[in-house]
Design an enzyme around this catalytic site. Sequence first.
Site, mmCIF file in Angstrom:
data_model
loop_
_atom_site.group_PDB
_atom_site.id
_atom_site.type_symbol
_atom_site.label_atom_id
_atom_site.label_comp_id
_atom_site.label_asym_id
_atom_site.label_seq_id
_atom_site.Cartn_x
_atom_site.Cartn_y
_atom_site.Cartn_z
ATOM 1 N N GLN A 167 -5.806 -92.673 -101.827
ATOM 2 C CA GLN A 167 -5.811 -92.237 -100.425
ATOM 3 C C GLN A 167 -6.452 -90.878 -100.175
ATOM 4 O OE1 GLN A 167 -2.835 -93.890 -97.782
ATOM 5 N NE2 GLN A 167 -1.967 -91.849 -97.671
ATOM 6 N N GLU A 209 -7.771 -87.760 -91.590
ATOM 7 C CA GLU A 209 -7.450 -86.368 -91.927
ATOM 8 C C GLU A 209 -8.692 -85.489 -92.033
ATOM 9 O OE1 GLU A 209 -4.696 -86.438 -95.206
ATOM 10 O OE2 GLU A 209 -3.194 -87.462 -93.991
ATOM 11 N N ASP A 246 -3.877 -87.728 -104.009
ATOM 12 C CA ASP A 246 -2.706 -88.460 -103.525
ATOM 13 C C ASP A 246 -3.056 -89.931 -103.656
ATOM 14 O OD1 ASP A 246 -0.636 -89.725 -102.236
ATOM 15 O OD2 ASP A 246 -1.097 -88.942 -100.237
ATOM 16 N N GLU A 291 -0.137 -86.824 -106.560
ATOM 17 C CA GLU A 291 0.978 -87.179 -105.674
ATOM 18 C C GLU A 291 1.129 -88.694 -105.628
ATOM 19 O OE1 GLU A 291 1.483 -87.190 -100.847
ATOM 20 O OE2 GLU A 291 0.347 -85.560 -101.759
ATOM 21 N N ASP A 318 6.172 -87.891 -102.813
ATOM 22 C CA ASP A 318 6.126 -87.951 -101.345
ATOM 23 C C ASP A 318 6.943 -89.155 -100.881
ATOM 24 O OD1 ASP A 318 5.510 -88.061 -98.640
ATOM 25 O OD2 ASP A 318 3.458 -88.743 -98.932
ATOM 26 N N LYS A 343 7.602 -83.125 -95.614
ATOM 27 C CA LYS A 343 7.138 -83.566 -94.295
ATOM 28 C C LYS A 343 8.338 -83.572 -93.356
ATOM 29 C CE LYS A 343 3.395 -86.607 -95.929
ATOM 30 N NZ LYS A 343 3.080 -88.006 -96.314
ATOM 31 N N ARG A 372 0.955 -84.927 -91.367
ATOM 32 C CA ARG A 372 0.894 -86.380 -91.420
ATOM 33 C C ARG A 372 -0.500 -86.803 -90.972
ATOM 34 N NH1 ARG A 372 5.945 -88.912 -92.630
ATOM 35 N NH2 ARG A 372 4.467 -90.439 -93.443
ATOM 36 N N SER A 373 -0.829 -88.070 -91.195
ATOM 37 C CA SER A 373 -2.172 -88.520 -90.796
ATOM 38 C C SER A 373 -2.310 -88.578 -89.279
ATOM 39 C CB SER A 373 -2.499 -89.865 -91.436
ATOM 40 O OG SER A 373 -1.459 -90.776 -91.213
ATOM 41 N N LYS A 394 -0.783 -78.939 -97.549
ATOM 42 C CA LYS A 394 -1.753 -80.024 -97.359
ATOM 43 C C LYS A 394 -1.916 -80.201 -95.864
ATOM 44 C CE LYS A 394 -1.461 -84.140 -98.923
ATOM 45 N NZ LYS A 394 -0.974 -85.441 -99.407
#
EC number: 4.2.1.11
Length: 433
Positions: A167, A209, A246, A291, A318, A343, A372-373, A394
């Site tokens: 990802q 992102e 990630d 991650e 995560d 998060k 978050r995305s 991040k």
Amino acid sequence: MSKIVKVLGREIIDSRGNPTVEAEVHLEGGFVGMAAAPSGASTGSREALELRDGDKSRFLGKGVLKALAAVNGPIADALVGKDAKDQATIDQIMIDLDGTENKSNFGANAILAVSLANAKAAAAAKGMPLYEHIAELNGTPGVFSMPLPMMNIINGGEHADNNVDIQEFMIQPVGAKTLKEAVRMGAEVFHNLAKVLKSKGYNTAVGDEGGFAPNLKSNAEALEVIAEAVAAAGYKLGTDITLAMDCAASEFYDAEKKEYNLKGEGRIFTSNGFSDFLEELTEKFPIVSIEDGLDESDWEGFAYQTEKLGKKIQIVGDDLFVTNTKILKRGIDNGIANSILIKFNQIGSLTETLAAIKMAKDAGYTAVISHRSGETEDATIADLAVGTAAGQIKTGSMSRSDRVAKYNQLIRIEEALGSRAPFNGLKEVKGQA
């Protein structure tokens, strides 16, 4: 002067064009805090619930009117008259009112937006920046640091419409002396990556992102083109710039077959086989952080991965930990991973977020603050990273203002704090000090 007089919510739009909850908390004396809840795409199954309406005639079912009804109704009624400076009490009132383990009654998106708006209002009433107020709530007043960014410059998986399974492929500007310099280095590599991709005939459209989302021959090729871009920018890979990934491996895990399927390159792995594959990548490239390198429920596999890689690199949980102290404690007790991704909306309140950061640090784990995305212009995570001296953040790539808003806030904070907030670079990454 910090008594709550009004709480209200509204439906706004996030960076993916979906609705989200924005809340305002008003105090005596005219102080106001405003915050918006982010939203994830590759979500852990144990995350607190993001309440959506499910009414297909509005926003394709993604409306948040039910969550807003909670903010403007029972939450507002319960909080008016309370002291905004007492964050733990404010959050506990909402958690108790909701009455569920995963905040499914009001929605974590409702509770979180109010929780963060309350913290901002309290900071305003105290006449201090949010990061300073967060440091006090954290029990570490006056202790700050600037986080090392993990910049997601190639997007795959659930964050992009391409054939790349992993990802996020990230760069960390570890050779920088300041956050501002780290941002500049990241931007320079990002622009050079665009040139490298174009020269190979690849698409330079960006993902959720802000990173590029090309179709590549393999996941390793993502690392290869980044290495080219680093060199083209005049930096040395492994010294000036390190790499992080990630995997979001839950997204390509077949639970029935217990297999990890990298469809983009036609390879299938067992649990231990995928960890071995990741180890091979760390031997070829200076990857210092991985991650979600396995499925969130593959605890046995994570034990193997931590044993194999955890002394050399940072193993971040995560989807594995979902910012939840109960799950994190199990990980700590069993020596699973050595870092947690933080998060806000996975757990749903500021108080619980701070508890997860504290538990991680007390156990010798690192804490990486994350966006978050699905994001908005809300930059609270920048203040959280500095105010808890978390050390790493991040928040996406060097495009899309929903990502850049966080970097710009960090630049402002660094300017305000100066030498009170050191930038420690690679020392912040587990196993690299």
